[in-house]
Write an enzyme that holds these catalytic residues in place. Structure first.
Site, short mmCIF file in Angstrom:
data_model
loop_
_atom_site.label_atom_id
_atom_site.label_comp_id
_atom_site.label_asym_id
_atom_site.label_seq_id
_atom_site.Cartn_x
_atom_site.Cartn_y
_atom_site.Cartn_z
N HIS A 48 9.38 -6.74 37.73
CA HIS A 48 9.79 -8.09 37.15
C HIS A 48 9.30 -8.40 35.82
O HIS A 48 8.03 -7.91 35.44
CB HIS A 48 8.96 -9.16 38.00
CG HIS A 48 9.88 -9.36 39.22
ND1 HIS A 48 9.25 -9.83 40.60
CD2 HIS A 48 11.20 -9.73 39.58
CE1 HIS A 48 10.00 -10.14 41.32
NE2 HIS A 48 11.38 -10.04 40.60
N CYS A 96 2.92 -14.60 39.81
CA CYS A 96 3.92 -14.61 40.88
C CYS A 96 3.75 -15.69 41.81
O CYS A 96 4.70 -16.02 42.53
CB CYS A 96 3.76 -13.19 41.67
SG CYS A 96 4.00 -11.64 40.57
N1 ARG Z 1 6.68 -8.41 46.96
C1 ARG Z 1 7.09 -9.07 46.22
C2 ARG Z 1 8.26 -8.46 45.75
O1 ARG Z 1 8.24 -7.23 45.40
C3 ARG Z 1 6.37 -9.57 45.09
C4 ARG Z 1 6.86 -10.24 44.19
C5 ARG Z 1 6.30 -10.75 42.83
N2 ARG Z 1 6.55 -11.76 42.08
C6 ARG Z 1 6.69 -11.88 41.02
N3 ARG Z 1 7.01 -12.95 40.21
N4 ARG Z 1 6.57 -10.66 40.02
O2 ARG Z 1 9.58 -8.90 45.61
#
Ligand code: ARG
Length: 299
Positions: free
Chosen positions: A179, A273
């Site tokens: 991300h 996150c």
């Molecule tokens: N386990 C989640 C996923 O892989 C973690 C998300 C983390 N969020 C972020 N904004 N990077 O989707």
């Protein structure tokens, strides 16, 4: 009077502004599947520890004058704690998420229902895959957007249309930084910090052109999720392990505020996150928020 030594450059004074944040208590947090390289369902997760770390996050944001609202988590949706993925909200206009993986798909409607019960000027559900602020970072005059792992250029186009703010697409190339918010942090409308190795050569060139004074993070900063931090314009809430980044932030007049969310990192997330910001529109000269997405949709 002697001329100022070039070595004694004064850091600019930064100014915090009160922010509105949305968080989701990790009551149901666990790691039961792996959809990013940080997740290992075989490794134990201490939910009590995750909750304790999260409570410190919430209390710290409030102690710095910010407003925190919480969305209730839902059983069977262990990643809901990562509220940044719920939506993009700018100037009262919200676009709720559509998740890439089936494991998280039900979070989209769950968050959407929560937004639908609020006073917003507009709400729509994304029709393209779009994990909210995970890949979209509002930076005042533009939205910086990640592409490559979780969302596509058509999602960028949808966001640009919906908010009427230019979207700058940046290709992510390292699956550990899946991300945008794991590799880049907006510090204020003119300043960003990022980890160059997470981006394609073309994206690096774009970032260099837009932000010639950007703070560049090193491997250690990035690997402890230091860039998954949150700035209110002055304070930067981030992982204490990002020592290089912390020193650079201090030198630039920011005030680092360490927050340890190591238990939640087992899900592949850090400070940012866990936090969605309800952004106010800071640049009245861009966009016409009154003319787009003016209906509230529910699903
Ligand atoms: N386990 C989640 C996923 O892989 C973690 C998300 C983390 N969020 C972020 N904004 N990077 O989707």
């Amino acid at each position: 009077m002697t001329a100022a030594s070039p070595l004694r450059v004064h850091a600019p004074t930064r100014t915090a502004s009160a922010r509105r944040y949305v968080l989701c208590r990790p009551d149901h947090f666990e790691v039961t599947y792996a959809i990013n390289p940080w997740m290992d369902p075989a490794a134990p997760v201490d939910r009590a520890r995750a909750l304790a770390q999260w409570e410190i996050l919430r209390a710290t944001l409030e102690a710095h004058g910010h407003t925190v609202e919480t969305v209730p988590g839902e059983p069977g949706l262990p990643d809901m704690v990562f509220a940044a993925n719920s939506a993009i909200v700018i100037g009262g206009h919200a676009l709720s998420a559509r998740f890439a993986h089936p494991e998280r798909a039900a979070e989209g409607p769950a968050f959407h229902r929560w937004f639908a019960a609020r006073e917003l000027r507009a709400l729509a559900a994304a029709s393209e895959i779009n994990e909210g602020e995970g890949d979209f970072a509002f930076a005042g005059q533009r939205i910086l957007a990640g592409v490559g792992f979780r969302c596509s250029l058509s999602a960028h186009a949808e966001v640009e249309r919906y908010f009427d703010v230019p979207v700058v697409s940046l290709e992510l190339v390292d699956p550990r930084f899946y991300h945008l918010d794991t590799a880049l942090m907006v510090l204020d409308d003119a300043t960003v910090a990022y980890y160059p190795a997470a981006f394609s050569q073309a994206a690096r060139e774009v970032l260099t052109a837009l932000y010639p004074d950007a703070i560049l993070a090193d491997d250690n900063d990035a690997l402890c999720f230091g860039l998954n931090g949150l700035s209110d314009g002055e304070h930067v809430f981030l992982d204490p392990g990002a020592t290089g980044l912390i020193a650079q932030l201090r030198a630039r007049g920011f005030v680092p505020v360490p927050l340890d969310l190591s238990e939640l990192r087992k899900g592949g997330g850090g400070v940012k996150c866990c936090v969605l910001e309800l952004h106010t529109r800071r640049d009245a000269t861009v966009g016409r928020p009154d003319q787009v997405g003016s209906s509230v949709s529910t699903r």
